[in-house]
Design a protein around this motif. Structure first.
Motif: not given
Length: 273
Positions: A134-151
């Motif tokens: 939430t914080g990253v998307r509000l402060l950096a709208p052009n950022a990529v937020v990438a969810r992942t799973s077990l690596i």
């Protein structure tokens, strides 16, 4: 493209640094305790709780892409607040940000989750990662937020080490047959993150493997791939325990995959013989 990997000495971070260097990008990376061993990368000690140190590293490195691959687990100051401090500092620079998140932001109530699904965490770690998103998307709208799973990959992940320890009798326990995730290979994930970072993508993306497998099936696949006796892996049911956390979370990465050249293989493929 000059790349800065936050958390570059970790499992995923090391692969990000390795691929960035191999591609010919000038690369810097941070570490919390010990620098990584990837050659040709500049290393910087960083505590994400220290905004002055974040500012100093950004000013010295002057990256064009920052990939945040850190995880402080349930430490709120690191996992939730750290990425927000990073996004705040990056607002002063003409720089891309890719922030790595997790399927732990979901409760598992609906099982299948695409990028439009809102977080509903049920663990402290999931709550911290959701807050960071939430914080990253509000402060950096052009950022990529990438969810992942077990690596998974190269017998270096905690999941692979656990399987080896269970087979060798160095630890006891069971692998759950009703606990599902979408494991991803570390090389595929790192390649996808760098591809997104070098593109004009922004917003939420899912980067998980193509196969939904149970913890037990994953353990069997790892054992067979590594030449171990899979019959030594005991099975059980997560729903019969009091362990906290989601049971069945399956990230749908199809929308992101259609826009990428990096293929996110399923566990049955990259662990198959």
């Amino acid at each position: 493209m000059k790349v800065l990997v936050i958390g570059g000495s970790g499992f995923l971070g090391s692969e990000l640094v390795r691929q960035a260097v191999a591609t010919g990008h000038p690369t810097a990376a941070t570490f919390a305790t010990n620098p990584g061993s990837v050659p040709d990368a500049a290393w910087y000690a960083l505590d994400l709780r220290d905004p002055a140190r974040i500012e100093a590293i950004l000013a010295e490195v002057a990256p064009s892409l920052v990939v945040n691959a850190t995880s402080g687990m349930s430490d709120w100051a690191v996992t939730a607040e750290g990425p927000v401090r990073l996004a705040l500092a990056l607002a002063k620079y003409d720089c891309r940000l890719v922030h790595v998140s997790t399927d732990a932001v979901f409760s598992g109530a609906r099982i299948n989750y695409d990028e439009t699904c809102l977080p509903d965490p049920i663990t402290p770690y999931g709550a911290a990662k959701a807050a960071a998103e939430t914080g990253v998307r509000l402060l950096a709208p052009n950022a990529v937020v990438a969810r992942t799973s077990l690596i998974i990959g190269g017998s270096q992940s905690g999941h692979e080490r656990a399987v080896h320890d269970l087979v060798a009798g160095r630890r006891t326990g069971v692998l759950f047959a009703d606990d599902f995730r979408c494991p991803v290979h570390v090389a595929d994930l790192a390649g996808a993150l760098l591809e997104l970072g070098s593109s004009d993508a922004h917003g939420m993306h899912h980067l998980a493997g193509a196969d939904a497998v149970s913890r037990h099936e994953l353990g069997v696949l790892i054992a067979q791939h590594d030449g171990l006796d899979a019959s030594r892996l005991a099975t059980g049911l997560r729903t019969e325990t009091a362990l906290p956390g989601p049971v069945d979370v399956r990230l749908d990465s199809s929308a992101t995959q259609r826009r990428m050249t990096t293929v996110l293989r399923g566990a049955r493929e990259f662990l198959g013989r």
